[in-house]
Motif scaffolding. Sequence first.
Motif, PDB file in Angstrom:
ATOM      1  N   ARG A   1       0.822  -1.203   0.000  1.00 36.08           N
ATOM      2  CA  ARG A   1       0.000   0.000   0.000  1.00 36.08           C
ATOM      3  C   ARG A   1       0.863   1.263   0.000  1.00 36.08           C
ATOM      4  O   ARG A   1       0.506   2.266  -0.620  1.00 36.08           O
ATOM      5  CB  ARG A   1      -0.921   0.002   1.220  1.00 36.08           C
ATOM      6  CG  ARG A   1      -1.716   1.291   1.381  1.00 36.08           C
ATOM      7  CD  ARG A   1      -2.789   1.193   2.431  1.00 36.08           C
ATOM      8  NE  ARG A   1      -3.444   2.486   2.642  1.00 36.08           N
ATOM      9  CZ  ARG A   1      -4.553   2.663   3.329  1.00 36.08           C
ATOM     10  NH1 ARG A   1      -5.152   1.624   3.882  1.00 36.08           N
ATOM     11  NH2 ARG A   1      -5.071   3.861   3.470  1.00 36.08           N
TER      12      ARG A   1
ATOM     13  N   SER B   1       3.867   2.129  -4.520  1.00 39.22           N
ATOM     14  CA  SER B   1       3.045   1.783  -5.676  1.00 39.22           C
ATOM     15  C   SER B   1       3.723   0.795  -6.620  1.00 39.22           C
ATOM     16  O   SER B   1       3.064   0.057  -7.338  1.00 39.22           O
ATOM     17  CB  SER B   1       2.673   3.052  -6.450  1.00 39.22           C
ATOM     18  OG  SER B   1       3.840   3.717  -6.902  1.00 39.22           O
ATOM     19  N   ARG B   2       5.081   0.757  -6.592  1.00 43.42           N
ATOM     20  CA  ARG B   2       5.795  -0.097  -7.545  1.00 43.42           C
ATOM     21  C   ARG B   2       6.550  -1.211  -6.838  1.00 43.42           C
ATOM     22  O   ARG B   2       7.597  -1.661  -7.298  1.00 43.42           O
ATOM     23  CB  ARG B   2       6.767   0.736  -8.383  1.00 43.42           C
ATOM     24  CG  ARG B   2       6.090   1.832  -9.186  1.00 43.42           C
ATOM     25  CD  ARG B   2       7.084   2.568 -10.090  1.00 43.42           C
ATOM     26  NE  ARG B   2       7.578   1.722 -11.148  1.00 43.42           N
ATOM     27  CZ  ARG B   2       8.474   2.124 -12.051  1.00 43.42           C
ATOM     28  NH1 ARG B   2       8.985   3.344 -11.986  1.00 43.42           N
ATOM     29  NH2 ARG B   2       8.875   1.306 -13.006  1.00 43.42           N
TER      30      ARG B   2
END
Length: 407
Positions: free
Chosen positions: A389, A392-393
Motif C-alpha cells: 500500500r 506503488s511499484r
Amino acid sequence: MTKPVAHHDRSAALLPIIGRSQGLFANDLAQYGQSMDQIVRDSRFLVIGGAGSIGGAVVRELFVRQPRVLHVVDISENNLAELVRDVRSSMGYIGGDFRTFALDCGATEFDAMVAASGPYDYVLNFSALKHVRSEKDPFTLMRMIRVNVLNTDRTVQMAAAMQARKYFCVSTDKAANPVNMMGASKRIMEMFLMRRAQEIPVSTARFANVAFSDGSLPHAWTQRLIKHQPLAAPDDVRRYFVTDSEGAILCLMSTFFGESRDIFFPRLSEKLHLEKFSNLCRRYLQARGYEPVECASEDEARARVNELAPKRQWPVYFFKESDTAGEKDFEEFYTDQERVDWQRFADIGIVKSEVGWDPATLEHFEKTITSLLKKGDWTKQELVELFNRTLSRFSHKETFKYLDDRM
C-alpha cells in the motif's frame, strides 16, 4: 589531502579480488578533497551505527581529517572496541574530541547523551538491518522496520531540533524498484527523509555490495577459512562491488556536497561492473594461496576440507540462488521515474529526488506499525500488505526459500 594510508592500502588490496584495477572517485576527490578537509576540521560530527563496515570506514575518513568533535554510537560494544583499536593502531590520536558510546539510537540513553554532548553540525546514520534474510520471519522484519524507518525518522527530527547543517542516512541500490522487504524498507525510509527535508537539509546514497563488509558473503569466506570449513557461493548471481573506503567517500561527498533530497550513487563504467560471486570466491582463495576445488554438493565440500587443505587446495560449493526469496535479477541505482544529474561529478550520479511522497500514506504507515507494536502481535502478510500500500511499484518476490537454508 591527508589519507589514512593503512586503511586505503587494505581497500586497494581488495580491488583485484573484486575484478577491478582502479579505485572509484579519484577525480571527484581531486576536485573536492580540500573543501572536504576544511569542512571536517571545522565541524562536530555524530555518527550513528559507526562501528559497522561503512560506518567505521566513514569514521576513519573523518578521523584522519582532524574534526573538532567525532562521537560514534553503535549497539555493538565489541565492534566499537575494535574500531578504537584500529584507529589508534593506524592513525593514532587527534586534537579534537573523539569518543564512542555503546548505545541504541532508539533509546532514552541516546537522547540523554545527545542532550549532554551536542549539538552537532552533521549527523550521519549508518544504523540498519541490511540483509534480505531479515524478512524471513515477522519479528525480525518488524525490527528491520523499526531500525531502517522509525529510528531514521526519530534521529532526523533530533538533528532538525539541534539545527544541524545536514542529516545523512545511507540507503541501498535495492531501494530502486525494490523486490524484497529490506530494499522496500529503505525506499520507505527515503520517503520519510524527503518529508523531513522541509525541516532540515537531508541527503543519502545508494551503492552496491560492500566487498568483505561484516556479515557479507565474502566476509563469511574469511570466517570459513579460520574455522577450517568449506566455502560456498552462488554461481548465477552478478553484483556490483565497492570497497568500504569507496562507500565512505561516496557518503561523505553526499553529506557535504549534496543538495537537500539528493541521492548519490556510483556511476557505472569500466571501473565498476557486474561480477559473479563465484568468480570472486575463486580469486579470493587464490589470493590466500589456495586453489579452489569445486564440489558437487555441500556434503562433499564438508567432507574434503581435511584432505585438500594440506595440498593448498580448498573445497568450494557453487549453487543456484536465483530462486531465493527477495533476490533481484539485476541491480540498479535509479528508476525510470527519477531524474539523474550526470554533469556535476565525474564518477558520481545524483538522483534529484522529485518522486512525491504522500503525507497521508506515510501517516498511515506510522500509525499501522505503532498499532501492531502496541498490540504485540502481527504477521508477515500484514507487513507485506502495508508495504504494498505504501509503495506503488513494489513487487515482493516470495519463494519461501531463504539464504539461511544454505551453507
